[in-house]
Design an enzyme around this catalytic site. Structure first.
Site, PDB file in Angstrom:
ATOM      1  N   SER A 136       0.849  -1.189   0.000  1.00 39.92           N
ATOM      2  CA  SER A 136       0.000   0.000   0.000  1.00 39.92           C
ATOM      3  C   SER A 136       0.884   1.238   0.000  1.00 39.92           C
ATOM      4  CB  SER A 136      -0.886   0.015   1.255  1.00 39.92           C
ATOM      5  OG  SER A 136      -1.511   1.275   1.422  1.00 39.92           O
ATOM      6  N   TYR A 149      -1.533  -0.453  10.189  1.00 40.65           N
ATOM      7  CA  TYR A 149      -1.623  -0.861   8.790  1.00 40.65           C
ATOM      8  C   TYR A 149      -0.352  -0.470   8.036  1.00 40.65           C
ATOM      9  CZ  TYR A 149      -3.633  -1.479   4.116  1.00 40.65           C
ATOM     10  OH  TYR A 149      -3.887  -1.895   2.828  1.00 40.65           O
ATOM     11  N   ALA A 151       2.620  -0.024   9.299  1.00 39.11           N
ATOM     12  CA  ALA A 151       3.717  -0.874   9.763  1.00 39.11           C
ATOM     13  C   ALA A 151       3.676  -2.242   9.107  1.00 39.11           C
ATOM     14  CB  ALA A 151       3.660  -1.023  11.284  1.00 39.11           C
ATOM     15  N   SER A 152       2.471  -2.801   8.977  1.00 43.90           N
ATOM     16  CA  SER A 152       2.352  -4.136   8.379  1.00 43.90           C
ATOM     17  C   SER A 152       2.720  -4.114   6.904  1.00 43.90           C
ATOM     18  CB  SER A 152       0.934  -4.687   8.574  1.00 43.90           C
ATOM     19  OG  SER A 152      -0.020  -3.965   7.809  1.00 43.90           O
ATOM     20  N   LYS A 153       2.345  -3.041   6.210  1.00 45.62           N
ATOM     21  CA  LYS A 153       2.685  -2.951   4.789  1.00 45.62           C
ATOM     22  C   LYS A 153       4.156  -2.580   4.590  1.00 45.62           C
ATOM     23  CE  LYS A 153      -1.312  -4.051   3.068  1.00 45.62           C
ATOM     24  NZ  LYS A 153      -1.478  -5.334   2.333  1.00 45.62           N
ATOM     25  N   THR A 183     -12.953  -0.811  -3.002  1.00 50.33           N
ATOM     26  CA  THR A 183     -13.124  -2.215  -2.631  1.00 50.33           C
ATOM     27  C   THR A 183     -14.011  -2.246  -1.386  1.00 50.33           C
ATOM     28  OG1 THR A 183     -11.253  -2.292  -1.094  1.00 50.33           O
ATOM     29  CG2 THR A 183     -10.768  -2.695  -3.427  1.00 50.33           C
TER      30      THR A 183
END
Length: 242
Positions: A136, A149, A151-153, A183
């Site tokens: 992302s 979010y 950090a995870s990406k 989405t």
């Protein structure tokens, strides 16, 4: 022995759109918790070569063994892997309990690492050649309420670069960083008039569509991208450069 393309997050959004695009040219293994819902979202009936591997990606402990057993049972190998599964938890950092953090990291990043691990084992017979990870633009820009979010990406992109070095030249590994596209996970942003107006100002070309992301994934899996690995490819209509 048949070779398949494995797609996670195939029960909705970008993952389902990737599955629909590739279904006519590749045999697919779709990952989703509900097999019937996953097939329906991807527009696939029970006929044809496509398979569904039912697994909850929040559980990373048994993932590699489950996937290995699935491939053995179906006499299948995976030559391409697209990780599109993702969860978003929008909240202030002070509210991020460890369980919430672990769930997001498992689904968004660690499950992809475990799947690659499984596909590098003897069970897959050295078939893996392509990995595309859906990241992302939040991995490269700061957004309020999106620390987890992002950090995870960010972990996805860092993992991609190391995998590209480790697995070359046999396997090409890249990540795609979409901007906002409509989405089920992002629908609220596209129905909020104020946020929509802000997006229209930020995106230099136009608002994005899911197919804009799918086009890039399809390209990266093709021979036309044979000299591309270790790259974070931004698909955002010029938002991040603005």
């Amino acid at each position: 022995m048949a070779a398949y393309t494995l797609i996670t997050g195939a029960s909705s959004g970008i993952g389902a759109a990737i599955a629909r695009r590739l279904a006519g040219e590749r045999a697919l293994i779709l990952s989703g918790r509900d097999a019937a819902k996953t097939r329906a979202a991807a527009g696939l009936d029970d006929a044809g070569p496509h398979l569904v591997w039912p697994w909850d990606l929040r559980d990373v402990d048994g993932l590699a063994a489950s996937l290995g057993g699935f491939l053995d049972a179906h006499q299948a190998t995976v030559d391409a892997f697209v990780h599109s599964a993702g969860v978003v938890k929008v909240m202030p950092t002070r509210l991020l309990e460890p369980a919430v953090v672990q769930e997001s990291m498992n689904v968004n990043a660690l499950s992809a690492l475990q799947i690659v691990r499984a596909l590098l084992k003897k069970t897959n017979r050295g078939a893996l050649a392509h990995v595309v990870l859906i990241s992302s633009t939040y991995s490269i820009r700061g957004v309020k309420g999106q620390a987890l979010y992002s950090a995870s990406k960010g972990a996805v992109d860092a993992m991609m670069r190391s995998l590209a070095v480790e697995l070359a030249p046999a396997v090409r590994v890249n990540s795609v960083l979409p901007g906002g596209v409509p989405t089920p996970m992002s629908q609220r942003a596209f129905t909020d008039p104020q946020h929509l107006d802000k997006m229209k100002q930020e995106y230099l070309l136009r608002l994005g569509e899911v197919d804009d992301v799918v086009n890039v994934v399809e390209f990266l899996l093709s021979a036309k991208a044979s000299w591309i690995t270790g790259q974070t490819i931004v698909v955002d209509g010029g938002q991040t450069v603005h």
